[in-house]
Write an enzyme that holds these catalytic residues in place. Structure first.
Site, PDB file in Angstrom:
ATOM      1  N   CYS A 188       0.830  -1.210   0.000  1.00  7.03           N
ATOM      2  CA  CYS A 188       0.000   0.000   0.000  1.00  7.03           C
ATOM      3  C   CYS A 188       0.860   1.254   0.000  1.00  7.03           C
ATOM      4  O   CYS A 188       0.366   2.340  -0.259  1.00  7.03           O
ATOM      5  CB  CYS A 188      -0.929   0.007   1.216  1.00  7.03           C
ATOM      6  N   CYS A 222      -2.287  -3.032   8.742  1.00  3.83           N
ATOM      7  CA  CYS A 222      -1.967  -1.663   9.164  1.00  3.83           C
ATOM      8  C   CYS A 222      -1.435  -1.671  10.601  1.00  3.83           C
ATOM      9  O   CYS A 222      -0.541  -0.890  10.936  1.00  3.83           O
ATOM     10  CB  CYS A 222      -3.199  -0.775   9.057  1.00  3.83           C
TER      11      CYS A 222
END
Ligand code: FES
Length: 138
Positions: free
Chosen positions: A36, A107
Site C-alpha cells: 500500500c 496496518c
C-alpha cells in the site's frame, strides 16, 4: 463499500494521540508496507536508568487504520519498560481499537514493526543485544 470501523478507530484517526517528532530521540524506527506504500515512523525517549519509555511520538503517512494503530500503540507503550513495549503485538493494538476490518489488520503490523525497529535502535546505541524483528503479513 465502506468499511465498518469501530468508534475507537474513528476517534484515534480523527484525534490521533502523540503525533509528531521527538528532538534528539533515543530511538527511531520506521516500517513500511510495500503493497500500500504506507510508512510509519516512531520516536522514543527512554530513561537510561529505569529503561522506561518516557515519551513516544509518531508520524504516519498512511490510511486511517495505520494512523489509529500508531496512535493506540504509542498510548500503550508510553510509561512502559522497553521489554513490555517489545511484547506489544499488532493483534493487541487491533484489540485495543475494538478490532480492525480483516483487510486492515496489516496496518496494525506497521505499528508493531516500527516500535521494534525503534527499540532495536535504542538497544544498539546502548550496547544491548538486538532482537530479531519478525516481518509478518496479516
Ligand atoms: Fe496500508 Fe493501512 S492500507 S497501512
Amino acid at each position: 463499500m465502506a468499511l465498518d470501523y469501530s468508534k475507537k478507530v474513528m476517534d484515534h484517526f480523527i484525534n490521533p494521540r502523540n503525533v509528531g517528532e521527538i528532538e534528539n530521540p533515543d530511538g527511531v524506527g520506521e516500517a513500511g508496507n510495500p503493497k500500500c506504500g504506507d510508512i510509519m515512523k516512531i520516536y522514543l525517549k527512554v530513561n537510561d536508568d529505569t529503561k522506561i519509555i518516557e515519551d513516544v511520538k509518531f508520524k504516519t503517512f498512511g490510511c486511517a487504520s495505520a494512523i489509529a494503530s500508531s496512535s493506540m500503540a504509542t498510548e500503550l507503550i508510553k510509561g512502559r519498560s522497553i521489554e513490555d513495549a517489545w511484547n506489544l503485538t499488532n493483534s493487541a493494538v487491533a484489540e485495543a481499537l475494538d478490532g480492525l476490518p480483516p483487510i486492515k489488520m496489516h496496518c496494525s503490523v506497521l505499528a508493531e514493526e516500527a516500535i521494534h525497529e525503534a527499540l532495536n535502535d535504542y538497544r544498539g546505541k546502548h550496547g544491548m543485544e538486538l532482537i530479531p524483528v519478525e516481518h509478518h503479513e496479516e
